[in-house]
Write a protein that holds these residues in place. Sequence first.
Motif, mmCIF file in Angstrom:
data_model
loop_
_atom_site.group_PDB
_atom_site.id
_atom_site.type_symbol
_atom_site.label_atom_id
_atom_site.label_comp_id
_atom_site.label_asym_id
_atom_site.label_seq_id
_atom_site.Cartn_x
_atom_site.Cartn_y
_atom_site.Cartn_z
ATOM 1 N N GLU A 256 114.707 40.526 53.051
ATOM 2 C CA GLU A 256 114.332 41.387 52.530
ATOM 3 C C GLU A 256 113.014 41.377 51.606
ATOM 4 O O GLU A 256 112.167 42.108 51.729
ATOM 5 N N GLU A 257 113.177 40.419 50.826
ATOM 6 C CA GLU A 257 111.790 40.125 50.177
ATOM 7 C C GLU A 257 111.505 38.551 50.582
ATOM 8 O O GLU A 257 112.147 37.773 50.542
ATOM 9 N N ALA A 258 110.052 38.519 50.824
ATOM 10 C CA ALA A 258 109.241 37.263 51.301
ATOM 11 C C ALA A 258 107.958 37.094 50.524
ATOM 12 O O ALA A 258 107.334 38.080 50.399
ATOM 13 N N ASP A 259 107.830 35.879 50.107
ATOM 14 C CA ASP A 259 106.181 35.613 49.809
ATOM 15 C C ASP A 259 105.388 34.684 51.173
ATOM 16 O O ASP A 259 105.833 33.852 51.199
ATOM 17 N N ILE A 260 104.748 35.506 51.710
ATOM 18 C CA ILE A 260 104.309 35.346 53.027
ATOM 19 C C ILE A 260 102.836 34.296 52.774
ATOM 20 O O ILE A 260 101.992 34.869 52.001
ATOM 21 N N ILE A 261 102.793 33.211 53.345
ATOM 22 C CA ILE A 261 101.442 32.694 53.374
ATOM 23 C C ILE A 261 100.445 33.353 54.311
ATOM 24 O O ILE A 261 100.478 33.526 55.516
ATOM 25 N N THR A 262 99.501 33.665 53.687
ATOM 26 C CA THR A 262 98.137 34.390 54.347
ATOM 27 C C THR A 262 97.031 33.691 54.868
ATOM 28 O O THR A 262 96.345 33.953 55.588
ATOM 29 N N VAL A 263 96.826 32.803 53.651
ATOM 30 C CA VAL A 263 95.546 31.834 53.887
ATOM 31 C C VAL A 263 96.053 30.048 53.688
ATOM 32 O O VAL A 263 96.554 29.960 52.573
ATOM 33 N N GLY A 264 95.764 29.513 54.637
ATOM 34 C CA GLY A 264 96.283 28.091 54.593
ATOM 35 C C GLY A 264 97.578 27.607 55.298
ATOM 36 O O GLY A 264 97.905 26.600 55.294
ATOM 37 N N GLN A 265 97.914 28.668 56.068
ATOM 38 C CA GLN A 265 99.158 28.496 56.910
ATOM 39 C C GLN A 265 98.794 27.435 57.959
ATOM 40 O O GLN A 265 99.808 26.553 58.354
ATOM 41 N N ILE B 289 98.376 36.260 60.429
ATOM 42 C CA ILE B 289 99.210 35.849 59.591
ATOM 43 C C ILE B 289 100.447 35.076 60.742
ATOM 44 O O ILE B 289 100.876 34.036 60.310
ATOM 45 N N LEU B 290 100.512 35.299 61.803
ATOM 46 C CA LEU B 290 101.701 34.977 62.747
ATOM 47 C C LEU B 290 101.184 33.457 63.187
ATOM 48 O O LEU B 290 99.880 33.000 63.296
ATOM 49 N N ALA C 61 97.208 31.044 49.688
ATOM 50 C CA ALA C 61 97.381 32.336 49.189
ATOM 51 C C ALA C 61 98.514 32.742 49.853
ATOM 52 O O ALA C 61 99.086 32.737 50.715
ATOM 53 N N VAL C 62 99.388 33.586 48.907
ATOM 54 C CA VAL C 62 100.724 34.091 49.113
ATOM 55 C C VAL C 62 100.654 35.638 48.846
ATOM 56 O O VAL C 62 100.085 36.092 47.939
ATOM 57 N N LEU C 63 101.377 36.405 49.787
ATOM 58 C CA LEU C 63 101.428 37.860 49.687
ATOM 59 C C LEU C 63 102.899 38.151 49.356
ATOM 60 O O LEU C 63 103.605 37.923 50.489
ATOM 61 N N PRO C 64 103.265 38.735 48.213
ATOM 62 C CA PRO C 64 104.668 39.084 48.307
ATOM 63 C C PRO C 64 104.920 40.452 48.920
ATOM 64 O O PRO C 64 104.108 41.462 49.007
ATOM 65 N N SER C 65 105.949 40.491 49.972
ATOM 66 C CA SER C 65 106.112 41.428 51.061
ATOM 67 C C SER C 65 107.634 42.124 50.907
ATOM 68 O O SER C 65 108.551 41.111 50.398
#
Length: 381
Positions: free
Chosen positions: A348-357, A306-307, A66-70
């Motif tokens: 500045e823009e990142a697609d952060i992995i929120t589930v499965g990291q 998420i860390l 799962a990825v969250l654009p931030s």
Amino acid sequence: MASDTTPNLTGKLTFQNDKGAGRSKWLAVLLALILVGWMGSGYIIPTADAEEAAPEAPAKRAIAVAVLPSQAKDVQLVLSAEGQSEPDRASGIQAEATGQVQSVLVARGDLVTAGQEIGRIDAETIQAQLAQAQAQQEQATRDLNNALALQARGVATEDRVSQSRAAKAATDAAVSAAEQQLDNTVVRAPFAGRLNDMTLDEGEFVDAGDVVAEVLDNDPLTVVIQVPQQALSRIDIGQMAQVQFITGEERSGAVSFIGANADQQTRTFRVEVTVDNPDSVMPAGLSARIVLPTGMARGHFISPAILSLGTDGALGIKTVESDNTVAFAPVSIVRAQTDGVWVTGLPEEADIITVGQGFVGAGDVVEPRLVEAAQTAGVSQ
């Protein structure tokens, strides 16, 4: 039929001329050759299965994450520290005269003004001494006036006038001392504040120097915190701060003092924040949390879940690159809130992995699936 077997000179029989003996040797050699050829046929003559190409291993399937654009945003950096409130001033009130307490006009906990009378000590003896000193002063005044009049007529000498002046000065001093003693029988508040303690009771005998009350000045209230040495350069006199008392009360304050010498044990510096406290409503001694704004930064707001930790133990976040590979970015927490943390170190823009990291590492190919920001609250690996 004649036999080919002939005896030798030693008396033993030999079969060298027997046809059957030669046939056995050739048969044994033939069998050995056939066995060796069969065993080596697998290397010399490849089988049909060996000639066929081995099937390729199936490609490794990408892990879905799962990825969250931030998007980075401006965040207010703050310095937060725990402290305790202290009165602006605190003083014990001493009796300045010896005697029996004649009256008490206030009670413990009352607000008093500067110079307000809170009690009085019996002054009958001192009043009598004052009356006597005043009478002597009047007599000395008349004597001096007479001496001056006689001197003017040429009758009195200069010595008599000098003696009269000295007597008059002595009586003046006696009157002043008696008046001061009489004033000392009144117990007064040294400054405005609240009576934190009161031991003055009517009829009680007190000695000069006894502490009979304590007054605290809680307006303004002083909140003391200890600041680490590495954060001292971010604080200035007059800097505004938010004060959150343990009672739930919140007030604004300003930095009024920064210590110039670190504590020898903790290596921290004393910093005082002054808070207005009309009517001394907030008591001293309350635990409080100070929040000092110290600048701005660009950061991402994320859930602490998420860390993750890198191979070297560094705190970071796993993101997905444009080619769907995983990257690990070390980050720093610059502000913590109850609903998340602000971090720096990401682009500045990142697609952060929120589930499965927890199941992927840097360089792995993944199958990213976008999620909403609200779905990331409380997620874990």
